[in-house]
Design a protein around this motif. Sequence first.
Motif, PDB file in Angstrom:
ATOM      1  N   HIS A 113     -12.660  37.280  16.821  1.00 41.40           N
ATOM      2  CA  HIS A 113     -11.881  38.123  17.732  1.00 41.40           C
ATOM      3  C   HIS A 113     -11.141  39.214  16.960  1.00 41.40           C
ATOM      4  CE1 HIS A 113      -9.598  39.177  21.307  1.00 41.40           C
ATOM      5  NE2 HIS A 113      -8.497  39.120  20.593  1.00 41.40           N
ATOM      6  N   GLU A 117     -11.768  43.251  17.539  1.00 39.57           N
ATOM      7  CA  GLU A 117     -10.678  44.131  17.959  1.00 39.57           C
ATOM      8  C   GLU A 117     -10.517  45.327  17.024  1.00 39.57           C
ATOM      9  OE1 GLU A 117      -8.684  44.073  20.773  1.00 39.57           O
ATOM     10  OE2 GLU A 117     -10.315  42.721  21.318  1.00 39.57           O
ATOM     11  N   LYS A 169     -14.184  34.295  32.658  1.00 44.23           N
ATOM     12  CA  LYS A 169     -13.206  35.175  32.013  1.00 44.23           C
ATOM     13  C   LYS A 169     -11.787  34.793  32.428  1.00 44.23           C
ATOM     14  CE  LYS A 169     -12.451  40.112  31.160  1.00 44.23           C
ATOM     15  NZ  LYS A 169     -12.950  41.481  31.471  1.00 44.23           N
ATOM     16  N   PHE A 170     -11.600  34.520  33.710  1.00 41.05           N
ATOM     17  CA  PHE A 170     -10.289  34.112  34.218  1.00 41.05           C
ATOM     18  C   PHE A 170      -9.851  32.791  33.584  1.00 41.05           C
ATOM     19  CE2 PHE A 170      -7.767  31.642  37.252  1.00 41.05           C
ATOM     20  CZ  PHE A 170      -6.718  32.516  37.521  1.00 41.05           C
ATOM     21  N   PHE A 172     -10.667  31.467  30.735  1.00 41.78           N
ATOM     22  CA  PHE A 172     -10.337  31.581  29.314  1.00 41.78           C
ATOM     23  C   PHE A 172      -9.090  32.432  29.078  1.00 41.78           C
ATOM     24  CE2 PHE A 172     -14.226  29.467  28.783  1.00 41.78           C
ATOM     25  CZ  PHE A 172     -14.324  29.046  27.463  1.00 41.78           C
ATOM     26  N   ARG A 173      -8.835  33.383  29.966  1.00 42.29           N
ATOM     27  CA  ARG A 173      -7.619  34.192  29.809  1.00 42.29           C
ATOM     28  C   ARG A 173      -6.371  33.416  30.193  1.00 42.29           C
ATOM     29  NH1 ARG A 173      -8.323  40.613  31.203  1.00 42.29           N
ATOM     30  NH2 ARG A 173      -9.750  41.071  29.489  1.00 42.29           N
ATOM     31  N   THR A 174      -6.507  32.483  31.117  1.00 40.17           N
ATOM     32  CA  THR A 174      -5.344  31.698  31.546  1.00 40.17           C
ATOM     33  C   THR A 174      -5.214  30.393  30.759  1.00 40.17           C
ATOM     34  OG1 THR A 174      -6.689  30.763  33.349  1.00 40.17           O
ATOM     35  CG2 THR A 174      -5.292  32.658  33.874  1.00 40.17           C
ATOM     36  N   THR A 176      -5.869  30.057  26.938  1.00 39.75           N
ATOM     37  CA  THR A 176      -6.338  30.686  25.703  1.00 39.75           C
ATOM     38  C   THR A 176      -6.841  29.688  24.661  1.00 39.75           C
ATOM     39  OG1 THR A 176      -4.039  30.732  24.910  1.00 39.75           O
ATOM     40  CG2 THR A 176      -4.881  32.717  25.989  1.00 39.75           C
TER      41      THR A 176
END
Length: 206
Positions: A113, A117, A169-170, A172-174, A176
């Motif tokens: 990651h 980035e 996606k949701f 994994f974003r909520t 982490t």
Amino acid sequence: MSESNPSLRERHRTRTLTEIHQAALELVGECGYGDTAVDAIAERAGVSRRTFFNYYPSKEAAVLGTTEPRISDAARERFLDPATGDEFARTVRLFMDVLRDATGPPELTARRHELVENNPELKRRVGMHITTVESLVVSMVVEHSAHGTTPRSEETSHAFVLLAGAVIKFAFRTNTHLATTLDDDAVQLALDHAIGVFRTALKEIS
């Protein structure tokens, strides 16, 4: 996901993929992405240049730990088994299985990651990789739909898969911590919760 009892050959493949990927990450950390060459990665991993290209098609793929997406027998069986959930839940899981099978080990996620980035080219490659996974899952969903009682169009199947990707996606974003976990039950629990959230949201706009 990998099969629960991978063969010796599959274990060797996974180990070599990880060793090359880890060597690539180490060298990029030491020398920078632009100054890291395939020959140096192969040498650090203890493999020949030919072996390197048997496992990864490019330096970018080795750095990202991405391989050609495929649907394993275990993932296919789980998707086709109605006992594992309704069709949308099974599509979410299929997408997750294919994505994880074609991506480096979770324990190296943080390092990947950070590199992505800081490198626009790698970010673009990640997007291309996910698009390839989507296309593979769409083909499976279309094939399954064609043999069902209510076949759907390829366009609708594509939307179905894109929605499944949004659920992942949701999740994994909520949550982490999921990106670095090997706990399959934790991943499934988070996916189930995310599916429930999306079902509620879709009811509100329907």
